[in-house]
Design a protein around this motif. Structure first.
Motif, short mmCIF file in Angstrom:
data_model
loop_
_atom_site.label_atom_id
_atom_site.label_comp_id
_atom_site.label_asym_id
_atom_site.label_seq_id
_atom_site.Cartn_x
_atom_site.Cartn_y
_atom_site.Cartn_z
N ILE A 1 -18.82 -27.59 -19.90
CA ILE A 1 -18.12 -28.74 -20.48
C ILE A 1 -17.15 -28.24 -21.52
O ILE A 1 -17.50 -27.41 -22.36
CB ILE A 1 -19.13 -29.72 -21.10
CG1 ILE A 1 -20.12 -30.19 -20.02
CG2 ILE A 1 -18.41 -30.90 -21.73
CD1 ILE A 1 -21.29 -30.98 -20.57
N VAL A 2 -15.92 -28.75 -21.46
CA VAL A 2 -14.85 -28.31 -22.36
C VAL A 2 -14.17 -29.55 -22.96
O VAL A 2 -13.84 -30.49 -22.23
CB VAL A 2 -13.81 -27.48 -21.59
CG1 VAL A 2 -12.72 -26.98 -22.51
CG2 VAL A 2 -14.49 -26.31 -20.88
N PRO A 3 -13.96 -29.58 -24.28
CA PRO A 3 -13.24 -30.73 -24.87
C PRO A 3 -11.78 -30.75 -24.41
O PRO A 3 -11.18 -29.71 -24.18
CB PRO A 3 -13.33 -30.50 -26.38
CG PRO A 3 -13.82 -29.12 -26.56
CD PRO A 3 -14.37 -28.62 -25.27
N VAL B 1 -22.21 -30.73 -31.17
CA VAL B 1 -23.39 -30.21 -31.86
C VAL B 1 -24.09 -29.20 -30.97
O VAL B 1 -24.59 -29.57 -29.91
CB VAL B 1 -24.36 -31.36 -32.19
CG1 VAL B 1 -25.57 -30.85 -32.93
CG2 VAL B 1 -23.64 -32.45 -32.97
N PRO B 2 -24.16 -27.90 -31.36
CA PRO B 2 -24.88 -26.94 -30.54
C PRO B 2 -26.36 -27.30 -30.47
O PRO B 2 -26.95 -27.69 -31.47
CB PRO B 2 -24.69 -25.61 -31.27
CG PRO B 2 -23.53 -25.81 -32.16
CD PRO B 2 -23.52 -27.28 -32.51
N SER C 1 -24.09 -33.85 -22.27
CA SER C 1 -24.62 -32.57 -22.72
C SER C 1 -24.68 -31.59 -21.57
O SER C 1 -24.73 -31.98 -20.41
CB SER C 1 -26.00 -32.75 -23.36
OG SER C 1 -26.92 -33.19 -22.39
N GLY C 2 -24.68 -30.32 -21.93
CA GLY C 2 -24.75 -29.25 -20.94
C GLY C 2 -24.19 -27.97 -21.51
O GLY C 2 -23.95 -27.86 -22.71
N GLN C 3 -23.96 -27.01 -20.66
CA GLN C 3 -23.42 -25.72 -21.08
C GLN C 3 -21.95 -25.86 -21.46
O GLN C 3 -21.20 -26.57 -20.80
CB GLN C 3 -23.58 -24.68 -19.98
CG GLN C 3 -25.01 -24.28 -19.72
CD GLN C 3 -25.65 -23.62 -20.93
OE1 GLN C 3 -25.11 -22.69 -21.52
NE2 GLN C 3 -26.81 -24.13 -21.31
N SER C 4 -21.57 -25.17 -22.53
CA SER C 4 -20.18 -25.14 -22.99
C SER C 4 -19.87 -23.73 -23.43
O SER C 4 -20.74 -23.07 -24.02
CB SER C 4 -19.99 -26.12 -24.15
OG SER C 4 -18.63 -26.17 -24.53
N ALA D 1 -24.45 -30.77 -27.11
CA ALA D 1 -24.43 -32.22 -26.90
C ALA D 1 -23.12 -32.72 -27.48
O ALA D 1 -22.76 -32.38 -28.61
CB ALA D 1 -25.60 -32.88 -27.61
N PHE D 2 -22.39 -33.49 -26.73
CA PHE D 2 -21.10 -34.02 -27.14
C PHE D 2 -21.22 -35.51 -27.39
O PHE D 2 -21.90 -36.21 -26.64
CB PHE D 2 -20.04 -33.78 -26.05
CG PHE D 2 -19.74 -32.34 -25.79
CD1 PHE D 2 -18.64 -31.74 -26.37
CD2 PHE D 2 -20.54 -31.58 -24.96
CE1 PHE D 2 -18.34 -30.42 -26.13
CE2 PHE D 2 -20.25 -30.25 -24.71
CZ PHE D 2 -19.15 -29.67 -25.31
#
Length: 195
Positions: A122-124, A29-30, A153-156, A146-147
């Protein structure tokens, strides 16, 4: 249950990403705020896991990258963390878990956002969405996300692989989208059009 090899998963996901173009990953979710991207937890040990999850990534244009990204920087990858669980993949009885991993950058130049010396993105763990390599230099467009219902959560990278450009000198190129740009021209444009 038959085991599926990593190359088959990567090939299947690559084909799926090309065939279907614009559905976002539902668990990611951005966030609208800039977030505290300078204080992420330390990188966990171990290699990232490959997730056998069907997903497609929204198509993000260069204009959208510039408009949506709260943080834009040039940096060199100095570390890649292990997987962090963010939720269940598939039905609860499957026992599968969605995971993400962090990529740490030594920041050389901030074009938008707070100046920091290091930054984690952060990368899936779905195929090779990040394409980052330790020791390589990149221009990265990123947004706060937010994952897994906010557990991580953090920058992606905005648009995942679409927001990552390999940088050589002043030139930056995204090998997957074939977009190229000048870092200095981008810096001037972002100064003229701040968020």
């Amino acid at each position: 249950m038959r085991s599926v090899t990593r190359p088959r998963i990567v090939a299947a996901l690559a084909g799926l990403l090309v065939a279907i173009g614009a559905v976002s990953l539902s668990v990611f979710v951005p966030q609208q705020d800039g977030g505290d991207h300078g204080s992420l937890a330390p990188l966990p040990p171990g290699p990232p896991k490959m997730q056998a999850v069907e997903a497609t990534i929204e198509s993000v244009s260069l204009g959208e990258l510039k408009a949506r990204s709260r943080v834009v920087f040039v940096g060199t990858v100095v570390a890649e963390g292990g997987s962090e669980g963010i939720g269940v993949a598939g039905p609860p009885e499957s026992g599968g878990e969605l995971t993400v991993h962090r990529v740490r950058f030594s920041v050389e130049r901030t074009l938008r956002g707070e100046d920091v010396r290091e930054l984690d993105v952060i990368v899936p763990d779905i195929s090779e969405l990040d394409g980052f390599e330790i020791g390589e230099r990149y221009l990265v467009f990123s947004e706060n996300r937010a994952f897994g219902d906010g557990r991580v959560s953090g920058q992606s990278p905005t648009g995942y692989y679409q927001g990552s450009f390999r940088a050589i000198g002043d030139n930056a190129r995204n090998d997957r989208t074939a977009e190229s740009l000048s870092i200095n021209e981008l810096a001037s444009e972002l100064r003229r059009n701040p968020q």
